[in-house]
Design an enzyme around this catalytic site. Structure first.
Site, PDB file in Angstrom:
ATOM      1  N   CYS A  80       0.833  -1.200   0.000  1.00 34.96           N
ATOM      2  CA  CYS A  80       0.000   0.000   0.000  1.00 34.96           C
ATOM      3  C   CYS A  80       0.879   1.266   0.000  1.00 34.96           C
ATOM      4  O   CYS A  80       1.494   1.561  -1.013  1.00 34.96           O
ATOM      5  CB  CYS A  80      -0.993  -0.054   1.156  1.00 34.96           C
ATOM      6  SG  CYS A  80      -2.404   1.022   0.875  1.00 34.96           S
ATOM      7  N   ARG A 109      -2.091   7.395  -6.276  1.00 37.08           N
ATOM      8  CA  ARG A 109      -2.481   7.343  -4.855  1.00 37.08           C
ATOM      9  C   ARG A 109      -3.989   7.394  -4.720  1.00 37.08           C
ATOM     10  O   ARG A 109      -4.656   8.073  -5.507  1.00 37.08           O
ATOM     11  CB  ARG A 109      -1.917   8.564  -4.119  1.00 37.08           C
ATOM     12  CG  ARG A 109      -0.578   8.351  -3.503  1.00 37.08           C
ATOM     13  CD  ARG A 109      -0.137   9.628  -2.815  1.00 37.08           C
ATOM     14  NE  ARG A 109      -0.633   9.725  -1.459  1.00 37.08           N
ATOM     15  CZ  ARG A 109      -0.974  10.869  -0.867  1.00 37.08           C
ATOM     16  NH1 ARG A 109      -0.942  12.000  -1.525  1.00 37.08           N
ATOM     17  NH2 ARG A 109      -1.356  10.863   0.372  1.00 37.08           N
ATOM     18  N   ILE A 137      -7.165  -0.405   1.621  1.00 34.16           N
ATOM     19  CA  ILE A 137      -7.495   0.749   2.468  1.00 34.16           C
ATOM     20  C   ILE A 137      -6.876   2.002   1.833  1.00 34.16           C
ATOM     21  O   ILE A 137      -5.650   2.156   1.829  1.00 34.16           O
ATOM     22  CB  ILE A 137      -6.942   0.557   3.908  1.00 34.16           C
ATOM     23  CG1 ILE A 137      -7.460  -0.761   4.509  1.00 34.16           C
ATOM     24  CG2 ILE A 137      -7.340   1.746   4.784  1.00 34.16           C
ATOM     25  CD1 ILE A 137      -6.733  -1.199   5.767  1.00 34.16           C
ATOM     26  N   HIS A 173      -3.203  -5.182   1.646  1.00 35.67           N
ATOM     27  CA  HIS A 173      -2.509  -5.393   2.926  1.00 35.67           C
ATOM     28  C   HIS A 173      -2.425  -6.880   3.266  1.00 35.67           C
ATOM     29  O   HIS A 173      -3.255  -7.393   4.027  1.00 35.67           O
ATOM     30  CB  HIS A 173      -3.251  -4.661   4.051  1.00 35.67           C
ATOM     31  CG  HIS A 173      -3.134  -3.176   3.971  1.00 35.67           C
ATOM     32  ND1 HIS A 173      -2.132  -2.473   4.600  1.00 35.67           N
ATOM     33  CD2 HIS A 173      -3.876  -2.262   3.315  1.00 35.67           C
ATOM     34  CE1 HIS A 173      -2.274  -1.184   4.350  1.00 35.67           C
ATOM     35  NE2 HIS A 173      -3.325  -1.028   3.566  1.00 35.67           N
ATOM     36  N   GLU A 175      -0.563  -8.254   5.225  1.00 33.37           N
ATOM     37  CA  GLU A 175      -0.199  -8.430   6.639  1.00 33.37           C
ATOM     38  C   GLU A 175      -1.432  -8.492   7.529  1.00 33.37           C
ATOM     39  O   GLU A 175      -1.341  -8.787   8.708  1.00 33.37           O
ATOM     40  CB  GLU A 175       0.736  -7.291   7.089  1.00 33.37           C
ATOM     41  CG  GLU A 175       0.110  -5.921   7.205  1.00 33.37           C
ATOM     42  CD  GLU A 175      -0.062  -5.195   5.874  1.00 33.37           C
ATOM     43  OE1 GLU A 175       0.020  -5.842   4.815  1.00 33.37           O
ATOM     44  OE2 GLU A 175      -0.285  -3.971   5.902  1.00 33.37           O
TER      45      GLU A 175
END
Ligand code: GLN
Length: 191
Positions: A80, A109, A137, A173, A175
């Site tokens: 991200c 972005r 996100i 993401h 993670e």
């Protein structure tokens, strides 16, 4: 000796990456200083806020050492905001927004727009058998890729996971959610 993987720990979701790496049996350490950067075999640039991280990279005198190590082939995984930091070119960046660069892509972005600020999707990722449940996100997407860049996954008809040499980047993401497969792909690049 097993590799030591660092997580850039200036801002963002550092803990989640440390947990993901530790869960794969890897020694994961935080990186805030040039000496710490010099000691790692691979580095994760976490999600967070790319403009803030870029400024902090200057404040902590890490920008040039990091560019130099990326140039010498350091394996780096950007997620991200970390993808934005790795990109050579940014659209809709803040005025004068710097990146570390190295990845021959143009990213936009906050590309998915307000209505879908955050969303989740099951994505097919090249090299993985089962789809990945991806959490986005305020995510960037990739708008242009250079010749050496392999697109591993797409969403909304834009690349959202790419690899170039020892650089791996995702708009989402990995993670979050306990699926270690993208981190495993990265560890394959660390060797
Ligand atoms: N929109 C953020 C940025 O521009 C990235 C969001 C994220 O990392 N979750 O840096």
């Amino acid at each position: 000796m097993p590799p030591t993987v660092g997580v850039l720990a200036l801002q963002g979701d550092v803990r989640e990456h440390l947990a993901a790496l530790t869960g794969l049996g890897i020694e994961a350490v935080t990186v805030r200083r040039p000496e710490e950067l010099a000691a790692v075999d691979g580095l994760v640039l976490p999600g967070g806020e790319s403009t803030t991280m870029a400024k902090l990279l200057r404040t902590f005198e890490l920008m040039e050492p990091l560019r130099e190590r990326v140039g010498r082939g350091l394996p780096v995984f950007g997620t991200c905001a970390g993808m934005i930091l790795l990109a050579d070119r940014v659209r809709d960046g803040a005025a004068g927004q710097e990146t570390v660069g190295g990845l021959d892509v143009t990213v936009r972005r906050n590309a998915f727009g307000r209505q879908v600020d955050s969303f989740e999707a099951d994505l097919h990722v090249g090299g993985l058998d089962e789809p990945v449940h991806a959490v986005f996100i305020r995510a960037p997407w990739v708008e242009e890729v250079g010749g050496g860049v392999e697109v591993l996954a797409q969403a909304a008809e834009h690349p959202v996971a790419v690899r170039q040499g020892r650089l791996l980047a995702t708009s989402f993401h990995p993670e979050v959610g306990g699926d270690g497969r993208l981190h495993r792909l990265f560890l394959d690049l660390v060797g």
